[in-house]
Design an enzyme around this catalytic site. Structure first.
Site, mmCIF file in Angstrom:
data_model
loop_
_atom_site.group_PDB
_atom_site.id
_atom_site.type_symbol
_atom_site.label_atom_id
_atom_site.label_comp_id
_atom_site.label_asym_id
_atom_site.label_seq_id
_atom_site.Cartn_x
_atom_site.Cartn_y
_atom_site.Cartn_z
ATOM 1 N N GLY A 102 54.630 16.075 42.377
ATOM 2 C CA GLY A 102 53.936 15.890 43.309
ATOM 3 C C GLY A 102 54.911 15.674 44.580
ATOM 4 N N ILE A 129 70.174 24.380 37.205
ATOM 5 C CA ILE A 129 71.461 24.896 37.639
ATOM 6 C C ILE A 129 71.321 25.531 38.968
ATOM 7 C CG2 ILE A 129 70.960 27.133 36.492
ATOM 8 C CD1 ILE A 129 73.866 27.110 36.031
ATOM 9 N N LEU A 189 53.584 16.205 47.941
ATOM 10 C CA LEU A 189 52.322 15.259 48.395
ATOM 11 C C LEU A 189 53.331 14.112 48.864
ATOM 12 C CD1 LEU A 189 49.355 15.667 45.948
ATOM 13 C CD2 LEU A 189 49.349 15.797 48.484
ATOM 14 N N GLU A 214 41.390 28.841 56.398
ATOM 15 C CA GLU A 214 41.909 27.682 55.487
ATOM 16 C C GLU A 214 43.373 27.083 55.621
ATOM 17 O OE1 GLU A 214 42.974 31.268 52.744
ATOM 18 O OE2 GLU A 214 41.695 30.767 54.226
ATOM 19 N N CYS A 225 39.552 37.600 54.175
ATOM 20 C CA CYS A 225 40.533 38.626 53.867
ATOM 21 C C CYS A 225 39.848 39.633 52.819
ATOM 22 C CB CYS A 225 41.756 37.996 53.411
ATOM 23 S SG CYS A 225 43.120 39.309 53.667
ATOM 24 N N GLN A 277 36.485 42.407 53.053
ATOM 25 C CA GLN A 277 36.730 43.934 52.849
ATOM 26 C C GLN A 277 35.571 44.165 51.754
ATOM 27 O OE1 GLN A 277 40.847 44.561 51.765
ATOM 28 N NE2 GLN A 277 41.489 43.856 53.857
ATOM 29 N N HIS A 308 42.858 33.882 57.469
ATOM 30 C CA HIS A 308 42.933 32.809 56.596
ATOM 31 C C HIS A 308 42.559 31.807 57.414
ATOM 32 C CE1 HIS A 308 43.839 34.968 52.928
ATOM 33 N NE2 HIS A 308 44.695 35.922 53.854
ATOM 34 N N PRO A 335 63.012 8.143 30.281
ATOM 35 C CA PRO A 335 62.953 9.311 31.254
ATOM 36 C C PRO A 335 63.686 9.048 32.526
ATOM 37 C CG PRO A 335 61.063 9.478 29.919
ATOM 38 C CD PRO A 335 61.656 7.990 29.526
#
Length: 542
Positions: free
Chosen positions: A16, A147, A19, A516, A380, A384, A514, A189
């Site tokens: 995240g 890498i 975010l 959104e 979209c 159609q 779109h 970790p």
């Protein structure tokens, strides 16, 4: 002076970073600072436009037509600042530019190398056009140790020594896993991730530690000791119920205070978080709920529809209801009756997509919504498919289809080969490159006065973001309108259908763009707010 915050990730991917970057940007904005967010992606693709959603999630599109990483969507939703093509760069774009310069002879016969040429290009991108911002937050994609990410880490390391002292900061996002058999949270970790980062010359100033439970003081001290950071700079990033809780959660853990203290800004005004608190309250305690069926072809990977999910959430916020999503793989309708899956839902949404796979299922979903008077939102490709369904089952054109699926005697949807962008004519060839060759970015559309969609927008001139190669064929519009499907919006020149709606239906709208991509928690897109409102009405009838 512009200050730079570099956000890196370790241990595993998908923690995240996007975010976290967006939430920190929102917190700094809430304190009155101006913020810009940028994303460095180490993969070799020039942009994510040709990548499968299963590989990369959704492709976010900016107003200026860039196909970008989905994290730019988080940046826009959390800060309200519209991103552009200069906020995301990839290794592919950098190498493309460098090789073009080499071919022109710009390097005067010199050997072109990763250092300094690639790293200089990365630094130039990071530093460009930032004069108007107090803070620039730069997220580096991938995980430390990859890498392909090494030139980016080297570039930001160089920047930390080249920029004025006290103007750069490194935040490292890591994972602190809970080992159930041992009954412990493990710091190792994170220690190894920081060790890897330090081996390439970067010492993190702040650790943002993802975990699913509070970090005990002992483990916090241990991380601070072994990672050479202040104990107050070990910031727990606990799981929250919604992403819109993240800014408040990070503020409560002291992230923004620690960032400002590291820059020597101890007396900054407290953040104004009332708006975020209201969003959180509406999501926690809604007054009702609705169920929306999303009939798509990438439903196994929700990141493929990230902006769509958030826009539906915003529509719920606008109506103070919880939006429950029922994910339906469109191919299931190839063998099963839609009624078995769609009976009882309060709205049906068919999102964008590419290719023939699953298209018949999307057509079936549009047909169910038309016949049963269920609110339908086609975006979209979804618009159609609704057009094809109406032509097939209302206008009697059984062969109606899209040339995207192959040759057809009734090309209701066809390849877009040329269109106007501003005053310039854009052209594409059927056999040309796939990357960056769609109708991309913001385009205006004119809506017919008195139509449902014009009333929703409260305007007849709109501007929305596009990403597609195929368009509804204007030659079929008369037949559509003869059977109740109104072409309610077109491009300003009247050549391209932009929106359709059914006149005799509670709420049936398709859009070629779109919407959104432009929805925000504080500014829900009007189409999503209206769609969820219609779903609320439908819930009272079911």
């Amino acid at each position: 002076m512009t200050r730079y915050v570099f956000i890196t990730g370790g241990v595993v991917s998908s923690l995240g970073k996007g975010l976290a970057s967006a939430a920190l940007g929102a917190l700094l904005q809430a304190r009155g600072y101006t913020v810009r967010l940028r994303k460095l992606d180490p993969y070799l693709n020039v942009d994510p436009g040709t990548m499968s959603p299963y590989q990369h999630g959704e492709v976010f599109v900016t107003d200026d037509g860039a196909e970008a990483d989905l994290d730019l969507g988080h940046y826009e939703r959390f800060t309200g600042r519209a991103a552009n093509r200069h906020d995301n760069i990839t290794t592919g774009r950098i190498y493309q530019d460098i090789i073009a310069k080499e071919r022109r002879g710009d390097y005067l016969g010199g050997t072109v190398q990763v250092i300094p040429h690639v790293t200089d290009a990365i630094k130039a991108f990071v530093l460009s056009d930032n004069e108007a911002y107090d803070f620039v937050l730069v997220e580096i994609g991938g995980t430390v140790g990859d890498i392909e990410g090494l030139p980016f880490f080297e570039a930001i390391r160089q920047l930390s020594t080249e920029l004025p002292r006290g103007s750069t900061l490194f935040i490292h996002l890591t994972l602190m896993p809970w080992i159930a058999s041992a009954g412990e949270l493990k710091t190792k970790p994170t220690q190894h991730s920081v060790k890897e980062l330090r081996s390439i010359g970067i010492q993190p100033d702040i650790l943002l530690v993802r975990c699913d439970r509070p970090i005990p003081p002992g483990e916090r001290r241990k991380l601070a000791l072994f990672c050479s950071v202040r104990e107050t700079s070990v910031i727990p990033a606990l799981d929250v119920s919604t992403i819109y809780d993240v800014p408040i959660a990070y503020h409560q853990e002291g992230l923004d205070d620690e960032v400002l203290a590291a820059f020597g800004i101890p007396d900054a005004p407290p953040p104004a978080l009332t708006g975020w608190a209201e969003i959180s309250k509406r999501l926690r305690t809604p007054e009702g709920e609705v169920t929306i069926a999303i009939v798509g072809k990438y439903t196994e990977l929700k990141d493929a529809y990230k902006s769509l999910i958030e826009a539906l959430t915003h529509g719920g916020i606008a109506n103070n209801v919880r939006v429950n999503l029922e994910w339906i793989e469109s191919e299931v309708f190839d063998t099963q009756n839609p009624e078995a899956h769609l009976e009882g839902v309060h709205g049906i949404l068919v999102p964008g997509g590419f290719g023939e796979r699953g298209s018949e299922g999307k057509i079936a979903a549009a047909g169910f919504a038309r016949r049963h008077k269920v609110p339908y939102f086609g975006i979209c490709f979804g618009m159609q498919m609704a057009v094809i369904e109406t032509l097939r089952h209302e206008a009697g054109l059984a062969a109606a289809s899209s040339t995207e699926f192959g040759p057809t005697p009734e090309p209701a949807v066809g390849l877009l080969t040329e269109w106007l962008k501003g005053n310039a004519l854009e052209k594409r060839a059927a056999g040309g490159d796939l990357g960056g060759t769609m109708r991309l970015g913001a385009y205006p559309a004119e809506l017919k006065a008195g139509t449902r969609i014009a009333k929703i927008y409260g305007n007849t001139l709109i501007n929305e973001r596009h990403r597609h190669r195929y368009e509804v064929n204007m030659e079929y519009c008369d037949r559509l309108e003869a059977h109740g499907m109104v072409v309610s919006g077109t491009s300003p020149d009247g050549v391209l259908p932009e929106t359709i709606e059914l006149a005799d239906h509670p709420w049936f709208i398709g859009v070629q763009f779109h919407p959104e991509l432009k929805s925000r928690p504080f500014e829900p897109h009007p189409l999503f707010a209206s769609f969820i409102e219609a779903a609320v009405e439908q819930s009272r009838l079911v």
